[in-house]
Design a protein around this motif. Structure first.
Motif, PDB file in Angstrom:
ATOM      1  N   ASP A 130       0.747  -1.134  -0.095  1.00  0.00           N
ATOM      2  CA  ASP A 130       0.153  -0.048   0.202  1.00  0.00           C
ATOM      3  C   ASP A 130       0.838   1.371   0.149  1.00  0.00           C
ATOM      4  OD1 ASP A 130       0.830   0.184   2.437  1.00  0.00           O
ATOM      5  OD2 ASP A 130      -1.018  -0.342   3.423  1.00  0.00           O
ATOM      6  N   ASP A 131       0.265   2.471  -0.159  1.00  0.00           N
ATOM      7  CA  ASP A 131       1.086   3.762  -0.257  1.00  0.00           C
ATOM      8  C   ASP A 131       2.081   3.819   0.867  1.00  0.00           C
ATOM      9  OD1 ASP A 131      -0.010   4.294  -3.074  1.00  0.00           O
ATOM     10  OD2 ASP A 131      -1.518   5.214  -1.872  1.00  0.00           O
ATOM     11  N   ALA A 132       1.695   3.618   2.102  1.00  0.00           N
ATOM     12  CA  ALA A 132       2.348   3.902   3.284  1.00  0.00           C
ATOM     13  C   ALA A 132       3.452   3.089   3.477  1.00  0.00           C
ATOM     14  CB  ALA A 132       1.535   3.702   4.648  1.00  0.00           C
ATOM     15  N   HIS A 133       3.383   1.664   2.873  1.00  0.00           N
ATOM     16  CA  HIS A 133       4.520   0.834   2.794  1.00  0.00           C
ATOM     17  C   HIS A 133       5.345   1.026   1.637  1.00  0.00           C
ATOM     18  CE1 HIS A 133       1.745  -0.949   6.085  1.00  0.00           C
ATOM     19  NE2 HIS A 133       2.998  -1.370   6.497  1.00  0.00           N
ATOM     20  N   ARG A 134       4.740   1.510   0.541  1.00  0.00           N
ATOM     21  CA  ARG A 134       5.831   1.758  -0.377  1.00  0.00           C
ATOM     22  C   ARG A 134       6.689   2.831  -0.037  1.00  0.00           C
ATOM     23  NH1 ARG A 134       3.283   1.639  -6.537  1.00  0.00           N
ATOM     24  NH2 ARG A 134       4.960   2.300  -6.817  1.00  0.00           N
ATOM     25  N   ALA A 135       6.155   3.735   0.604  1.00  0.00           N
ATOM     26  CA  ALA A 135       7.083   5.228   1.077  1.00  0.00           C
ATOM     27  C   ALA A 135       8.326   4.261   2.008  1.00  0.00           C
ATOM     28  CB  ALA A 135       6.194   6.039   1.726  1.00  0.00           C
ATOM     29  N   LEU A 136       7.932   3.483   2.769  1.00  0.00           N
ATOM     30  CA  LEU A 136       8.883   3.124   3.573  1.00  0.00           C
ATOM     31  C   LEU A 136       9.964   2.333   3.082  1.00  0.00           C
ATOM     32  CD1 LEU A 136       6.630   1.756   6.700  1.00  0.00           C
ATOM     33  CD2 LEU A 136       7.958   3.685   6.561  1.00  0.00           C
ATOM     34  N   LEU A 137       9.707   1.583   1.931  1.00  0.00           N
ATOM     35  CA  LEU A 137      10.626   0.880   1.064  1.00  0.00           C
ATOM     36  C   LEU A 137      11.301   1.596   0.132  1.00  0.00           C
ATOM     37  CD1 LEU A 137       8.191  -2.483   0.226  1.00  0.00           C
ATOM     38  CD2 LEU A 137      10.103  -2.236   1.776  1.00  0.00           C
ATOM     39  N   ALA A 138      11.101   2.963   0.003  1.00  0.00           N
ATOM     40  CA  ALA A 138      11.636   3.807  -0.924  1.00  0.00           C
ATOM     41  C   ALA A 138      13.333   3.769  -0.412  1.00  0.00           C
ATOM     42  CB  ALA A 138      11.212   4.961  -0.886  1.00  0.00           C
ATOM     43  N   GLY A 139      13.971   3.430  -1.535  1.00  0.00           N
ATOM     44  CA  GLY A 139      15.674   3.644  -1.112  1.00  0.00           C
ATOM     45  C   GLY A 139      16.037   2.300  -0.981  1.00  0.00           C
ATOM     46  N   HIS A 140      15.181   1.130  -0.730  1.00  0.00           N
ATOM     47  CA  HIS A 140      15.912  -0.145  -0.228  1.00  0.00           C
ATOM     48  C   HIS A 140      15.855  -1.113  -1.438  1.00  0.00           C
ATOM     49  CE1 HIS A 140      15.712   0.434   3.981  1.00  0.00           C
ATOM     50  NE2 HIS A 140      14.511   1.149   3.729  1.00  0.00           N
ATOM     51  N   ASP A 141      16.990  -1.706  -1.424  1.00  0.00           N
ATOM     52  CA  ASP A 141      17.267  -2.715  -2.566  1.00  0.00           C
ATOM     53  C   ASP A 141      16.191  -3.952  -2.356  1.00  0.00           C
ATOM     54  OD1 ASP A 141      17.857  -4.293  -4.673  1.00  0.00           O
ATOM     55  OD2 ASP A 141      19.958  -4.671  -3.869  1.00  0.00           O
ATOM     56  N   LEU A 142      15.206  -4.274  -3.032  1.00  0.00           N
ATOM     57  CA  LEU A 142      14.343  -5.467  -2.912  1.00  0.00           C
ATOM     58  C   LEU A 142      14.765  -6.523  -3.543  1.00  0.00           C
ATOM     59  CD1 LEU A 142      10.936  -3.192  -2.677  1.00  0.00           C
ATOM     60  CD2 LEU A 142      12.433  -3.875  -0.757  1.00  0.00           C
ATOM     61  N   GLY A 143      15.485  -6.394  -4.727  1.00  0.00           N
ATOM     62  CA  GLY A 143      15.796  -7.424  -5.784  1.00  0.00           C
ATOM     63  C   GLY A 143      14.628  -7.889  -6.691  1.00  0.00           C
ATOM     64  N   VAL A 144      13.386  -7.367  -6.438  1.00  0.00           N
ATOM     65  CA  VAL A 144      12.209  -7.531  -7.122  1.00  0.00           C
ATOM     66  C   VAL A 144      11.579  -6.044  -7.095  1.00  0.00           C
ATOM     67  CG1 VAL A 144      12.059  -9.845  -6.507  1.00  0.00           C
ATOM     68  CG2 VAL A 144      10.769  -8.179  -5.063  1.00  0.00           C
ATOM     69  N   PRO A 145      10.668  -6.206  -8.664  1.00  0.00           N
ATOM     70  CA  PRO A 145       9.852  -4.988  -8.614  1.00  0.00           C
ATOM     71  C   PRO A 145       8.680  -4.645  -7.745  1.00  0.00           C
ATOM     72  CG  PRO A 145       9.152  -6.263 -10.215  1.00  0.00           C
ATOM     73  CD  PRO A 145      10.381  -7.190  -9.475  1.00  0.00           C
ATOM     74  N   LEU A 146       8.220  -3.532  -7.532  1.00  0.00           N
ATOM     75  CA  LEU A 146       7.075  -3.186  -6.946  1.00  0.00           C
ATOM     76  C   LEU A 146       5.910  -3.217  -7.820  1.00  0.00           C
ATOM     77  CD1 LEU A 146       8.266  -0.280  -4.590  1.00  0.00           C
ATOM     78  CD2 LEU A 146       7.070  -2.003  -3.649  1.00  0.00           C
ATOM     79  N   LEU A 147       4.947  -3.964  -7.706  1.00  0.00           N
ATOM     80  CA  LEU A 147       4.047  -4.265  -8.714  1.00  0.00           C
ATOM     81  C   LEU A 147       2.970  -3.296  -8.699  1.00  0.00           C
ATOM     82  CD1 LEU A 147       3.518  -8.445  -8.160  1.00  0.00           C
ATOM     83  CD2 LEU A 147       5.035  -7.163  -9.917  1.00  0.00           C
ATOM     84  N   GLY A 148       2.661  -2.583  -7.553  1.00  0.00           N
ATOM     85  CA  GLY A 148       1.725  -1.911  -7.518  1.00  0.00           C
ATOM     86  C   GLY A 148       0.947  -1.941  -5.824  1.00  0.00           C
ATOM     87  N   THR A 149      -0.005  -1.270  -5.814  1.00  0.00           N
ATOM     88  CA  THR A 149      -0.919  -1.372  -4.480  1.00  0.00           C
ATOM     89  C   THR A 149      -1.911  -2.545  -4.581  1.00  0.00           C
ATOM     90  OG1 THR A 149      -2.539   0.216  -4.778  1.00  0.00           O
ATOM     91  CG2 THR A 149      -0.282   1.079  -4.165  1.00  0.00           C
ATOM     92  N   PRO A 150      -2.200  -2.939  -3.445  1.00  0.00           N
ATOM     93  CA  PRO A 150      -3.339  -4.138  -3.592  1.00  0.00           C
ATOM     94  C   PRO A 150      -4.553  -3.212  -4.181  1.00  0.00           C
ATOM     95  CG  PRO A 150      -2.057  -4.301  -1.617  1.00  0.00           C
ATOM     96  CD  PRO A 150      -1.676  -3.011  -2.213  1.00  0.00           C
ATOM     97  N   ALA A 151      -4.886  -1.864  -3.833  1.00  0.00           N
ATOM     98  CA  ALA A 151      -6.027  -1.342  -4.285  1.00  0.00           C
ATOM     99  C   ALA A 151      -5.898  -1.274  -5.758  1.00  0.00           C
ATOM    100  CB  ALA A 151      -6.121  -0.073  -3.557  1.00  0.00           C
ATOM    101  N   GLU A 152      -4.943  -0.936  -6.136  1.00  0.00           N
ATOM    102  CA  GLU A 152      -4.677  -0.735  -7.671  1.00  0.00           C
ATOM    103  C   GLU A 152      -5.102  -1.970  -8.098  1.00  0.00           C
ATOM    104  OE1 GLU A 152      -0.972   2.538  -8.095  1.00  0.00           O
ATOM    105  OE2 GLU A 152      -0.739   0.168  -7.921  1.00  0.00           O
ATOM    106  N   ALA A 153      -4.869  -3.122  -7.787  1.00  0.00           N
ATOM    107  CA  ALA A 153      -5.235  -4.602  -8.230  1.00  0.00           C
ATOM    108  C   ALA A 153      -6.654  -4.644  -8.338  1.00  0.00           C
ATOM    109  CB  ALA A 153      -4.654  -5.556  -7.405  1.00  0.00           C
ATOM    110  N   GLY A 154      -7.486  -4.071  -7.699  1.00  0.00           N
ATOM    111  CA  GLY A 154      -8.935  -4.201  -7.887  1.00  0.00           C
ATOM    112  C   GLY A 154      -9.573  -3.626  -9.032  1.00  0.00           C
ATOM    113  N   ALA A 155      -8.593  -3.012  -9.759  1.00  0.00           N
ATOM    114  CA  ALA A 155      -9.152  -2.183 -11.060  1.00  0.00           C
ATOM    115  C   ALA A 155      -9.111  -3.334 -12.223  1.00  0.00           C
ATOM    116  CB  ALA A 155      -8.198  -0.988 -11.592  1.00  0.00           C
ATOM    117  N   GLY A 156      -8.660  -4.500 -11.812  1.00  0.00           N
ATOM    118  CA  GLY A 156      -8.721  -5.660 -13.105  1.00  0.00           C
ATOM    119  C   GLY A 156     -10.146  -5.917 -13.571  1.00  0.00           C
TER     120      GLY A 156
END
Length: 538
Positions: A130-156
């Protein structure tokens, strides 16, 4: 199909498991207009607090599955999910499971650096945050992409979702994790069959009172919430899932939503004990169900004194004051509570008794060599159950270290009485070898202090051993109106008993407002120790 008949059909269904309960319930003819789930936040424009029907729930899951499928998510792809809202966690689990992917549900309170390292160790394919946790992960190397937010997935587009993946019993279905209070948490892997084993057993039994309208006060990313979602769907029960499990939030939800059962961890019952429960309308509650850490007697007694339940009398079914509290002992690794004991106002078997094992579980009390010990002797708890986790993801060393002679070693110290009841004394890491064959237990000490101090709503006992010997520190959370200046040292010392009491170094009173909000007793102990006991007493 009537619920009673459907429960039996589901219990006998060889295809059903933790990854496809929603699909199988619908396949067996459940009414799409019947109960799905209720969330405390909005879902794709659907208002917070208003129930999704079973059909609406399936549509919202399909929308997310389509969105994820468009982004290349395939069967057996690990995808981390880091969010706060229960809706985000549960709907993401259901959608990823529909694709045969492996949701890795993460506690929203992890420190960002720990969360990032946990994601790297998963070696997955992406992160939903979610947006709050995306902000917390900013600058960290995750080794994988951020796919989006769970709410965005509801637009499928739900009509574009692929057909439900056909799970095999051994397929990995979800990764949950341990608390992560002292480092990167262990990633606990469950399979399609293992995480449904306990649910299958319960569906084959008569449905318990207090399981038709459930308030889920369990943390959303925890194994227990995945279990409860599947149980509610299988029982065709109504369920409201809370994103915040604080005591005041739970009491407000009970009064507004009027559940007949409330499911949570011991830390929530401790928070409820801070309040004058007689001032709240809790009459709808007939069942309190605890899992995780064993609960303390004073907390249980406060809860069973409120609520009401049905009893059978000569005149038929009658509603009487007082509720039921089912206690037990469980963990993410166990896949369900392994024990159960029922408390009412008129019961008195406490002393950290967790009761007898469920029928689907084998348990043993073992010595250091893995051999069973006699009744009454303290040893390591060993579990053998079809509900057990499959291992620690990407960590075979820790997986095999937790096994001995066919048993999973939980890390708990227990003993059994002559009647087959089990008593939990402590987590082994929190206990201390005091020499001369003596061992001191923090959890048992907390139980004794609470029983002796009615003006204390909760306590934390920390026992350490060093060059100077064993010392014990006790933190007391005082009840509202309790005298903060009172010296309770001798009362606490007497409650601890002569052995532990002789090691008492200090008693520190704290206020409820100073207690960090956490999700388990183990987390609470670590947090309080770091906050109050890092400096030597003056």
């Amino acid at each position: 199909m009537r619920n009673r008949g459907l429960r039996g059909v589901l219990a006998a269904d060889e295809r059903i498991g933790a990854g496809n309960v929603l699909a199988r319930v619908l396949a067996h003819g459940a009414d799409p207009d019947g109960p799905g789930l209720t969330f405390d936040t909005g879902v794709d424009g659907h208002p917070a607090g208003r129930a999704l029907t079973l059909g609406q729930l399936d549509e919202r899951v399909a929308a997310r599955a389509a969105w994820l499928h468009e982004r290349g998510i395939k069967p057996r792809d690990p995808v981390a999910v880091w969010a706060t809202a229960a809706a985000d966690m549960v709907l993401s689990f259901l959608a990823l499971s529909r694709l045969g992917a492996i949701p890795a549900l993460m506690n929203g309170r992890l420190r960002p650096e720990i969360a990032a390292e946990y994601v790297r160790r998963l070696r997955g394919v992406g992160v939903l945050a979610d947006d709050a946790h995306r902000a917390l992960l900013a600058g960290h190397d995750l080794g994988v992409p951020l796919l989006g937010t769970p709410a965005e997935a509801g637009a499928g587009d739900p009509t574009a979702a692929p057909g439900h993946y056909r799970h095999h019993a051994d397929d990995p279905v979800v990764i949950t994790h341990t608390s992560g209070t002292t480092g990167v948490p262990k990633a606990v892997l469950h399979s399609h069959a293992s995480l449904f084993a306990a649910t299958r057993h319960l569906l084959a039994m008569p449905q318990a009172q207090g399981t038709r309208r459930i308030l889920n006060a369990l943390p959303a990313p925890h194994t227990a919430t995945v279990l409860m979602v599947n149980q509610a769907l299988g029982n065709r029960a109504e369920m409201l899932l809370l994103s915040d499990q604080g005591g005041e939030r739970v009491l407000e939800a009970i009064q507004r939503w009027r559940p007949d059962g409330v499911f949570g961890f011991s830390v929530t019952w401790a928070e409820l004990a801070r309040f004058d429960l007689s001032a709240y309308d809790l009459d709808s509650v007939s069942l309190w169900f605890n899992t995780g850490d064993c609960s303390h007697e004073p907390h249980v007694r406060r809860l069973v004194a409120v609520g009401s339940r049905d009893v059978v009398t000569r005149d038929g079914v009658t509603r009487v004051p007082g509720s039921v509290f089912i206690d037990g002992l469980g963990s993410s690794e166990m896949g369900h509570s392994m024990f159960h004991i029922t408390h009412r106002v008129d019961t008195d078997r406490y002393g950290r008794c967790v009761g007898r094992p469920y029928r689907f579980a084998r348990v043993a009390v073992l010595d250091a060599a893995g051999e069973p010990v006699p009744a009454g002797e303290v040893g390591w708890l060993g579990i053998d159950s079809p509900s057990l986790f499959r291992g620690y993801w990407n960590d075979s060393v820790t997986t095999y270290r937790s096994r001995q002679r066919g048993w999973y070693l939980t890390g708990d110290l227990v003993y059994a009485d002559d009647e087959g009841r089990y008593y939990h004394l402590d987590r082994a890491v929190d206990s201390v070898d005091a020499g001369d064959g003596r061992r001191f237990y923090t959890a048992l000490s907390e139980e004794r202090v609470l029983a002796a101090c009615p003006d204390v709503t909760d306590c934390t006992v920390v026992i350490t051993s060093g060059a100077g010997g064993v010392v014990t520190d006790v933190l007391l959370e005082l009840a509202a109106g309790a005298e903060a200046a009172e010296d309770r040292t001798e009362r606490v010392r007497a409650a601890l008993g002569p052995d532990v009491g002789a090691t008492l170094r200090r008693v520190v009173p704290v206020r409820s407002a100073d207690i960090p909000v956490t999700v388990t007793g183990k987390v609470r102990k670590v947090a309080l120790r770091e906050r109050y006991l890092t400096e030597s007493p003056s």
